[in-house]
Design a protein around this motif. Structure first.
Motif, short mmCIF file in Angstrom:
data_model
loop_
_atom_site.label_atom_id
_atom_site.label_comp_id
_atom_site.label_asym_id
_atom_site.label_seq_id
_atom_site.Cartn_x
_atom_site.Cartn_y
_atom_site.Cartn_z
N MET A 1 -54.22 79.37 68.80
CA MET A 1 -54.70 78.34 67.92
C MET A 1 -53.61 77.30 67.75
N ARG A 2 -54.02 76.06 67.65
CA ARG A 2 -53.11 74.96 67.37
C ARG A 2 -53.65 74.19 66.16
N LEU A 3 -52.82 73.31 65.63
CA LEU A 3 -53.24 72.50 64.50
C LEU A 3 -53.10 71.03 64.87
N ARG A 4 -54.15 70.28 64.61
CA ARG A 4 -54.10 68.82 64.73
C ARG A 4 -54.66 68.29 63.43
N MET A 5 -53.91 67.40 62.80
CA MET A 5 -54.37 66.82 61.54
C MET A 5 -54.97 65.45 61.83
N GLU A 6 -56.04 65.14 61.12
CA GLU A 6 -56.64 63.82 61.21
C GLU A 6 -56.59 63.19 59.83
N LEU A 7 -56.00 62.01 59.77
CA LEU A 7 -55.82 61.29 58.52
C LEU A 7 -56.69 60.04 58.53
N PHE A 8 -57.37 59.80 57.43
CA PHE A 8 -58.18 58.59 57.30
C PHE A 8 -57.32 57.55 56.59
N VAL A 9 -57.21 56.37 57.21
CA VAL A 9 -56.27 55.35 56.75
C VAL A 9 -56.99 54.02 56.52
N ASP A 10 -56.37 53.17 55.70
CA ASP A 10 -56.95 51.86 55.40
C ASP A 10 -56.69 50.85 56.51
N ASP A 11 -55.52 50.86 57.10
CA ASP A 11 -55.15 49.88 58.11
C ASP A 11 -54.54 50.62 59.30
N MET A 12 -55.30 50.70 60.38
CA MET A 12 -54.86 51.46 61.56
C MET A 12 -53.53 50.96 62.10
N ASP A 13 -53.37 49.65 62.23
CA ASP A 13 -52.14 49.10 62.81
C ASP A 13 -50.92 49.41 61.95
N VAL A 14 -51.06 49.31 60.63
CA VAL A 14 -49.96 49.62 59.73
C VAL A 14 -49.58 51.09 59.85
N SER A 15 -50.58 51.96 59.89
CA SER A 15 -50.31 53.40 60.00
C SER A 15 -49.70 53.78 61.34
N VAL A 16 -50.21 53.21 62.41
CA VAL A 16 -49.63 53.47 63.74
C VAL A 16 -48.18 53.01 63.75
N GLY A 17 -47.92 51.83 63.19
CA GLY A 17 -46.56 51.32 63.12
C GLY A 17 -45.65 52.25 62.34
N PHE A 18 -46.11 52.76 61.21
CA PHE A 18 -45.30 53.67 60.40
C PHE A 18 -44.96 54.93 61.19
N TYR A 19 -45.96 55.58 61.74
CA TYR A 19 -45.70 56.85 62.43
C TYR A 19 -44.87 56.66 63.70
N CYS A 20 -45.06 55.55 64.38
CA CYS A 20 -44.27 55.31 65.60
C CYS A 20 -42.86 54.80 65.27
N ASP A 21 -42.77 53.76 64.46
CA ASP A 21 -41.47 53.13 64.19
C ASP A 21 -40.59 53.95 63.26
N VAL A 22 -41.18 54.61 62.27
CA VAL A 22 -40.40 55.34 61.28
C VAL A 22 -40.15 56.78 61.72
N LEU A 23 -41.20 57.46 62.19
CA LEU A 23 -41.08 58.89 62.48
C LEU A 23 -41.01 59.24 63.97
N GLY A 24 -41.09 58.25 64.83
CA GLY A 24 -40.88 58.50 66.26
C GLY A 24 -42.05 59.07 67.02
N PHE A 25 -43.27 58.93 66.49
CA PHE A 25 -44.45 59.36 67.23
C PHE A 25 -44.74 58.35 68.33
N GLU A 26 -45.51 58.76 69.32
CA GLU A 26 -45.97 57.88 70.39
C GLU A 26 -47.49 57.90 70.43
N VAL A 27 -48.08 56.78 70.80
CA VAL A 27 -49.53 56.71 70.94
C VAL A 27 -49.93 57.49 72.18
N ASP A 28 -50.77 58.49 71.99
CA ASP A 28 -51.25 59.33 73.08
C ASP A 28 -52.56 58.77 73.64
N ARG A 29 -53.41 58.28 72.71
CA ARG A 29 -54.70 57.73 73.10
C ARG A 29 -55.16 56.79 72.00
N ARG A 30 -55.76 55.69 72.39
CA ARG A 30 -56.23 54.73 71.39
C ARG A 30 -57.62 54.23 71.77
#
Length: 135
Positions: A1-30
């Motif tokens: 079993m694995r875990l994937r979390m899905e978060l509902f956000v107000d502004d997709m671009d702002v959230s993508v920017g936060f997770y990528c720029d601040v926490l080092g995530f990469e876009v896997d699929r958009r």
């Protein structure tokens, strides 16, 4: 079993920017209404609140339900490999986001720091240490 979390956000671009720029995530699929982010084994899905139904019967996600504090009662724990990586990520985050709780050693033997994403989801960033995994 694995875990994937899905978060509902107000502004997709702002959230993508936060997770990528601040926490080092990469876009896997958009797509138009969904973004999959990855950092190591952690996968986060982001979807827009605006695409949710306004009201439903039951406990499903709706725009009305998410008008309050989206992350209430949930702490998302992100674990890096060691204390050196944690310290480096903390310094990186400190320059880019508001830190809720500074980096520190906790009573259960691990160091961590805490911050919230643009939608209020509460994040605790810590390190892995098999000797102190009691929490």
């Amino acid at each position: 079993m694995r875990l994937r979390m899905e978060l509902f956000v107000d502004d997709m671009d702002v959230s993508v920017g936060f997770y990528c720029d601040v926490l080092g995530f990469e876009v896997d699929r958009r797509a138009e209404d969904y973004v999959s982010l990855r950092r190591g084994a952690v996968v986060l899905g982001l979807g827009p609140v605006a695409k949710l139904p306004e009201h439903t019967v039951g406990r499903g996600f709706t725009r009305q339900r998410l008008t309050g504090d989206k992350g209430a009662g949930v702490e998302i724990v992100l674990e890096v490999d060691g204390l050196d990586e944690l310290r480096a990520l903390y310094e990186h985050c400190r320059q880019r986001a508001a830190i809720s709780e500074q980096l520190g050693l906790r009573s259960w033997g691990l160091h961590d720091f805490r911050l919230a994403d643009p939608d209020g989801y509460y994040l605790r960033v810590t390190h892995g240490d098999s000797a102190a995994q009691g929490r």
